[in-house]
Design a protein around this motif. Structure first.
Motif, mmCIF file in Angstrom:
data_model
loop_
_atom_site.group_PDB
_atom_site.id
_atom_site.type_symbol
_atom_site.label_atom_id
_atom_site.label_comp_id
_atom_site.label_asym_id
_atom_site.label_seq_id
_atom_site.Cartn_x
_atom_site.Cartn_y
_atom_site.Cartn_z
ATOM 1 N N PRO A 270 56.724 51.279 33.002
ATOM 2 C CA PRO A 270 57.959 51.212 33.778
ATOM 3 C C PRO A 270 58.909 50.223 33.102
ATOM 4 N N PRO A 271 60.211 50.364 33.292
ATOM 5 C CA PRO A 271 61.145 49.440 32.635
ATOM 6 C C PRO A 271 60.981 48.003 33.127
ATOM 7 N N ALA A 272 60.991 47.070 32.183
ATOM 8 C CA ALA A 272 60.870 45.649 32.502
ATOM 9 C C ALA A 272 62.179 45.127 33.071
ATOM 10 N N MET A 273 62.068 44.182 34.024
ATOM 11 C CA MET A 273 63.268 43.567 34.608
ATOM 12 C C MET A 273 64.086 42.826 33.552
ATOM 13 N N ARG A 274 63.387 42.019 32.761
ATOM 14 C CA ARG A 274 64.065 41.264 31.711
ATOM 15 C C ARG A 274 63.508 41.707 30.369
ATOM 16 N N VAL A 275 64.400 41.890 29.418
ATOM 17 C CA VAL A 275 63.972 42.258 28.078
ATOM 18 C C VAL A 275 64.597 41.281 27.079
#
Length: 195
Positions: A184-189
């Motif tokens: 799933p997409p990470a909150m912070r990248v």
């Protein structure tokens, strides 16, 4: 061990202890696991690493983790996938296994990450990997809590059973990929800034 049928491939605790390999691989089985009494014998009468695998019996994996935790021997536990298997290759097998152990196994998420990284590298003889330290390989995975997932931050989210999102992978000091298409997409990248 229990009875074995010719050609059954069943290896009991007696054989595992006699062989005395460095790692009790797939201690929670592949498609099936040994009876708990034999798993207990392996864990209590041996001193070798205990590999809990994704493609094994998850209930038995939790049993092995609890035995190691009770004995103060979490340093013996490492994680694997048993891939490829009949169910194919699981690119997220390690993340799924450590998340399962952290959410259902009574250990802190940061400990589960250590089982997958530092413990596994030490036991497998990967001297320059598994721990972030000057002089070690610059192979890093940047992860964070998944967008929309329950929990207050990465560790809390993993403790609640949510897979983290991978934001970047660095191998040999070079960015190899940004956001994962499999997690799933990470909150912070992280972002790379020119010097």
């Amino acid at each position: 061990g229990g009875p074995s049928l010719p050609g059954s491939g069943r290896i009991g605790a007696d054989v595992v202890l006699e062989v005395d390999a460095d790692i009790v691989a797939h201690v929670n089985g592949g498609p099936t696991a040994l009876p708990e009494v034999e798993i207990r014998q392996i864990c209590e009468n041996g001193s070798r690493a205990l590999e809990i695998v994704h493609n094994g019996n998850l209930r038995t994996g939790l049993f092995v983790l609890e035995l190691a935790r009770q004995r103060g021997e979490l340093s013996r536990v490492i994680l694997g996938t048993d891939s490829p298997a009949g169910s194919g290759v699981q690119p997220l097998g390690i993340l799924r296994t450590l998340t399962m152990l952290a959410s259902l196994g009574g250990i802190a998420p940061e400990v589960a990450f250590c089982l997958a990284s530092g413990n596994t590298a030490r036991v497998r003889g990967l001297a320059d990997r598994g721990i972030i330290e000057v002089g070690r390989a610059a192979d890093l995975i940047f992860i964070d809590q998944a967008i929309g997932g329950a929990g207050d931050g990465l560790l809390d989210s993993v403790a609640l059973g949510n897979l983290p999102g991978i934001g970047m992978v660095i191998i040999d000091g070079e960015v190899r990929t940004n956001r994962s298409r499999n997690t799933p997409p990470a909150m912070r990248v992280p972002e790379v800034r020119a010097a």
